[in-house]
Design an enzyme around this catalytic site. Structure first.
Site, PDB file in Angstrom:
ATOM      1  CE1 TYR A  43      -5.096   2.292  -5.547  1.00 56.83           C
ATOM      2  CE2 TYR A  43      -3.549   4.117  -5.585  1.00 56.83           C
ATOM      3  CZ  TYR A  43      -3.893   2.852  -5.175  1.00 56.83           C
ATOM      4  OH  TYR A  43      -3.028   2.123  -4.393  1.00 56.83           O
TER       5      TYR A  43
ATOM      6  CB  THR B 204      -7.827   1.825   4.926  1.00 55.53           C
ATOM      7  OG1 THR B 204      -8.063   2.769   5.988  1.00 55.53           O
ATOM      8  CG2 THR B 204      -8.987   1.860   3.948  1.00 55.53           C
ATOM      9  CB  VAL B 205      -3.012  -0.529   6.136  1.00 52.83           C
ATOM     10  CG1 VAL B 205      -3.357  -1.687   7.034  1.00 52.83           C
ATOM     11  CG2 VAL B 205      -2.955  -0.978   4.673  1.00 52.83           C
TER      12      VAL B 205
ATOM     13  CD  GLU C 231      -5.400  11.095   5.578  1.00 46.81           C
ATOM     14  OE1 GLU C 231      -4.357  11.075   4.881  1.00 46.81           O
ATOM     15  OE2 GLU C 231      -6.521  10.753   5.144  1.00 46.81           O
ATOM     16  CB  SER C 232      -1.016   7.953   5.068  1.00 43.21           C
ATOM     17  OG  SER C 232      -1.538   8.566   3.901  1.00 43.21           O
TER      18      SER C 232
ATOM     19  CB  CYS D 136      -0.908  -0.025   1.240  1.00 44.02           C
ATOM     20  SG  CYS D 136      -1.742   1.524   1.583  1.00 44.02           S
TER      21      CYS D 136
ATOM     22  CD1 TRP E 280      -6.002  -3.644   4.415  1.00 46.62           C
ATOM     23  CD2 TRP E 280      -4.442  -4.766   3.275  1.00 46.62           C
ATOM     24  NE1 TRP E 280      -5.645  -2.878   3.335  1.00 46.62           N
ATOM     25  CE2 TRP E 280      -4.696  -3.532   2.614  1.00 46.62           C
ATOM     26  CE3 TRP E 280      -3.497  -5.638   2.736  1.00 46.62           C
ATOM     27  CZ2 TRP E 280      -4.034  -3.162   1.451  1.00 46.62           C
ATOM     28  CZ3 TRP E 280      -2.837  -5.270   1.566  1.00 46.62           C
ATOM     29  CH2 TRP E 280      -3.103  -4.047   0.947  1.00 46.62           C
TER      30      TRP E 280
END
Length: 325
Positions: A192, A128-129, A144-145, A49, A89
Site C-alpha cells: 500500500y 472499514t472491514v 481490528e483484524s 480486502c 462498502w
C-alpha cells in the site's frame, strides 16, 4: 478525518495507515462484556480486502462457521449516503446481484457505514472491514483484524470444529510477533505504501523495503516449510493474504513490478501450499479482489480498467512436501 485508505496520505505524500477504533475482545469468561456464545457474533467482510480475508481464513480453518456467521459486501464501492460524497462498502439488494455478496441479514443496513453509525452515533473515522458484530448488544466488538484472529484462534475452542489447531502456540509467540512486525511493515502494508505514494522518494523507499522483505521470506522458505518453522502459524495466514493478491493486483496496480511472485520459487510454491489447506480456497474470490482494487481507486486507475491476467492456477501441485517429516 480519513474515511478510507485512499485518504491516509501524509503532508509529505507518504501513505500512513491510521489505527482501528473498536478494540474490544471476546473472552471465555462468562462475566465479560463480550463472552463466547455460539451464534451471538457475526463477521462482516469483503472478499477483496486482505484484512477481512485473514479473519475469514481463521473462521474456515478453525471450523467456526456454525458458531459465527458471516456476510460479504459487494466488491465495488458505491455512495454510502445521499447527503455526502463518501464512497465505501455496500451490501447488495439481493442474493443474486453479485456472486459471493449478500444483503445484511441482521440490521438491514445498506452499507458498512450504517453499521458504524448504529454502533456509535458520533463516529467520524474510517468505515472499514472486517467488522465483528455483536447481535445481542447490536454493536461492533472489533474492527481490528489482528485481534479478531487472536480471538478466533483461542477463545472459541470449546465450540470450534478444529480446537486443536493453534496458530499462536506459546512456544512460538515471540517469534510470531517479531516476524509479523517486519512482514506487516515491509509486505502487508508495504504494498500500500508503494501504491499510494505521491512522491517518487516515498515509493522508492517502500518498494526497496518490500523486496528486501520478500527476499528474506524466500530465503527462510528455502530452509523450512513455513515462515516461523515447521508448523503453520498466524504469520503464514497474514502473509498469504498479501501474496495471493501480488501478481494479480499489486504488480500492476501498486507498481510492485521489480519481480513477480511467480519468479520466487519458494514463495510461489508456499503460497499454493497455504491455498490448498482445506477451507482456504473458499476465502479467495479473485473476481472480487480485482474488481475492487482496479475499480475503486481512481487516483491510481482513473478508468477502472481490469487487466485480463494472469489467471494463476493456485490448485496446481507445489513442492513444499519436501519439508514433511
Amino acid at each position: 478525518m480519513a474515511r478510507s485508505a485512499q485518504d491516509e496520505i501524509s503532508a509529505s505524500g507518504a501513505f500512513a495507515r491510521t489505527a482501528s477504533t473498536f478494540r474490544n475482545f471476546i473472552l471465555q469468561d462468562p462475566s465479560s462484556e463480550f463472552p463466547v456464545e455460539a451464534g451471538r457474533y457475526h463477521l462482516y467482510v469483503s472478499y477483496s480486502c486482505p484484512w477481512s480475508s485473514r479473519c475469514l481464513a481463521y473462521l474456515k480453518i478453525k471450523g467456526l462457521e456454525k458458531a459465527i456467521s458471516f456476510t460479504s459486501v459487494k466488491s465495488i464501492w458505491e455512495r454510502t449516503k445521499q447527503s455526502d460524497e463518501h464512497m465505501g462498502w455496500v451490501f447488495p439488494d439481493s442474493d443474486t446481484e453479485q456472486q459471493g455478496a449478500e444483503p445484511d441479514p441482521l440490521n438491514g443496513a445498506k452499507s458498512i457505514r450504517e453499521l458504524y453509525e448504529l454502533a456509535s452515533t458520533n463516529y467520524t473515522g474510517k468505515y472499514t472491514v472486517p467488522v465483528l458484530w455483536d447481535k445481542k448488544l447490536k454493536t461492533i466488538v472489533s474492527n481490528e483484524s489482528a485481534e479478531i484472529i487472536r480471538m478466533f484462534n483461542s477463545e472459541f475452542n470449546d465450540i470450534a470444529g478444529s480446537p486443536d489447531l493453534d496458530l499462536y502456540p506459546p512456544h512460538l509467540q515471540a517469534k510470531i510477533d517479531e516476524t509479523n512486525e517486519w512482514i506487516y511493515d515491509g509486505i502487508n502494508n508495504g504494498v500500500y505504501k508503494c501504491g499510494f505514494a505521491r512522491k517518487q522518494g516515498h515509493y522508492d523507499e517502500a518498494v526497496t523495503k518490500l523486496y528486501e522483505a520478500l527476499d528474506k521470506c524466500e530465503d527462510i522458505l528455502g530452509k523450512q516449510r513455513y515462515i516461523c518453522g515447521d508448523t503453520l502459524s498466524e504469520t503464514d495466514i497474514r502473509l498469504f493474504v498479501t501474496l495471493i493478491r501480488f501478481d494479480e493486483v499489486y504488480v500492476v496496480h501498486f507498481k510492485c513490478n521489480k519481480k513477480l511472485l511467480c519468479e520466487y520459487p519458494n514463495l510461489f510454491n508456499y503460497m499454493k501450499d497455504i491455498y490448498q489447506i482445506p477451507g482456504m480456497c473458499s476465502t479467495v474470490n479473485m473476481e472480487h479482489i480485482k474488481q475492487n482494487y482496479y475499480g475503486c481507486q481512481p487516483s491510481i486507475n482513473p478508468f477502472g480498467i481490469i487487466p485480463i491476467g494472469p489467471n494463476i492456477d493456485y490448485s496446481s501441485p507445489h513442492d513444499r512436501n519436501r519439508f514433511s517429516a
